[in-house]
Design a protein around this motif. Structure first.
Motif, PDB file in Angstrom:
ATOM      1  N   HIS A 179      23.427  22.176  30.384  1.00  0.00           N
ATOM      2  CA  HIS A 179      22.648  23.344  29.964  1.00  0.00           C
ATOM      3  C   HIS A 179      22.560  24.360  31.102  1.00  0.00           C
ATOM      4  O   HIS A 179      21.536  25.047  31.249  1.00  0.00           O
ATOM      5  N   PHE A 221      19.667  35.895  22.733  1.00  0.00           N
ATOM      6  CA  PHE A 221      18.449  35.980  21.938  1.00  0.00           C
ATOM      7  C   PHE A 221      18.088  37.429  21.660  1.00  0.00           C
ATOM      8  O   PHE A 221      18.236  38.293  22.529  1.00  0.00           O
ATOM      9  N   TRP A 276      12.348  29.526  21.311  1.00  0.00           N
ATOM     10  CA  TRP A 276      13.431  28.564  21.558  1.00  0.00           C
ATOM     11  C   TRP A 276      13.156  27.769  22.838  1.00  0.00           C
ATOM     12  O   TRP A 276      13.333  26.541  22.873  1.00  0.00           O
ATOM     13  N   THR A 296      12.931  23.739  23.556  1.00  0.00           N
ATOM     14  CA  THR A 296      14.073  23.156  24.263  1.00  0.00           C
ATOM     15  C   THR A 296      13.743  22.770  25.696  1.00  0.00           C
ATOM     16  O   THR A 296      13.966  21.636  26.119  1.00  0.00           O
ATOM     17  N   TYR A 319      23.686  27.974  21.915  1.00  0.00           N
ATOM     18  CA  TYR A 319      22.590  28.872  21.556  1.00  0.00           C
ATOM     19  C   TYR A 319      22.747  30.174  22.323  1.00  0.00           C
ATOM     20  O   TYR A 319      23.566  30.284  23.244  1.00  0.00           O
ATOM     21  N   LYS A 322      29.166  26.875  17.802  1.00  0.00           N
ATOM     22  CA  LYS A 322      29.209  28.220  17.227  1.00  0.00           C
ATOM     23  C   LYS A 322      30.438  28.406  16.345  1.00  0.00           C
ATOM     24  O   LYS A 322      31.117  29.430  16.386  1.00  0.00           O
TER      25      LYS A 322
END
Length: 242
Positions: A110, A58, A67, A71, A55, A176
């Motif tokens: 993450h 932004f 988001w 998340t 992700y 992606k």
């Protein structure tokens, strides 16, 4: 009787904040850090901190907050905000995820650090505090670190922090629109005393000068302690950035 005959399910990671010398780690339970995180991440004008994440970047604050709401506050994962004391705001996140309480296994992932937090004393201490929770507080047997095999900074960070390389999962994911081969690393409970001792020696206030620069780097400190326990002489190389 097996050494694990009495091993029982462990608790899930909790929500108590963790305090270090130069950083505070707060499990994310609401949206109070979202604006600070968006501002910190936006300081990377290229969006490169999201290159190996599925992700981001932004378009604007509203997109990030929508988001993050979905998340960072998800039920099956425990995100942590990383707040360097010098900054007084959240500048990064790391999550404990894919937690298997029955077997005492979890993964740190993450990971997203603002440029100001990368390769810093505060970031390193934040990882140590999370590891300490996993092994000492919760009694887990294994902590994993996984990253894109092309992500050389992440691989170097894993090894610097004390994780052991375990292998490559080829064609593990599509991120992606690109193939991702995933490098697997882990610290297990029998590794932890060595890793913890290295962190404790490295984090000692006397290892940093008045401007906060390290005198000795983490990996050589850990190796020196391990060698000393085995009665070997070790030469510590010149300092590097923390």
């Amino acid at each position: 009787m097996s050494a694990l005959a009495d091993f029982g399910p462990r608790d899930c990671p909790g929500t108590r904040p963790l305090e270090g010398h130069v950083v505070r780690v707060e499990p994310i339970v609401d949206d109070r850090h979202f604006d600070a995180l968006f501002a910190a991440f936006a300081e990377d004008s290229t969006g490169g901190i999201f290159d190996h994440l599925p992700y981001g970047p932004f378009a604007d604050r509203a997109a990030f907050r929508a988001w993050a709401e979905a998340t960072y506050l998800a039920d099956d994962i425990r995100f942590h905000a990383i707040l360097p004391s010098a900054a007084g705001r959240a500048e990064g996140v790391a999550a404990l995820m894919r937690t298997d309480t029955a077997n005492g296994v979890t993964e740190i992932g993450h990971i997203c650090l603002a440029p100001s937090l990368q390769r810093s004393r505060a970031a390193s201490e934040a990882f140590y505090l999370i590891m300490e929770r996993v092994f000492d507080e919760l009694g887990y047997r294994r902590l994993e670190w996984k990253c894109d095999d092309r992500n050389q900074p992440s691989k170097r960070a894993a090894e610097r922090l004390g994780f052991v390389y375990e292998g490559l999962f080829r064609q593990h994911m599509i991120v992606k629109g690109r193939n991702r081969d995933t490098a697997w690393y882990a610290i297990v409970d029998r590794d932890w005393p060595r890793v913890r001792s290295g962190f404790e020696a490295w984090l000692a206030p006397e290892n940093f000068d008045t401007e906060g620069r390290q005198r000795r780097a983490l990996a050589p400190v850990r190796e020196s302690l391990a060698a000393r326990q085995q009665g070997e002489a070790v030469i510590i190389p010149a300092p590097e950035r923390s």
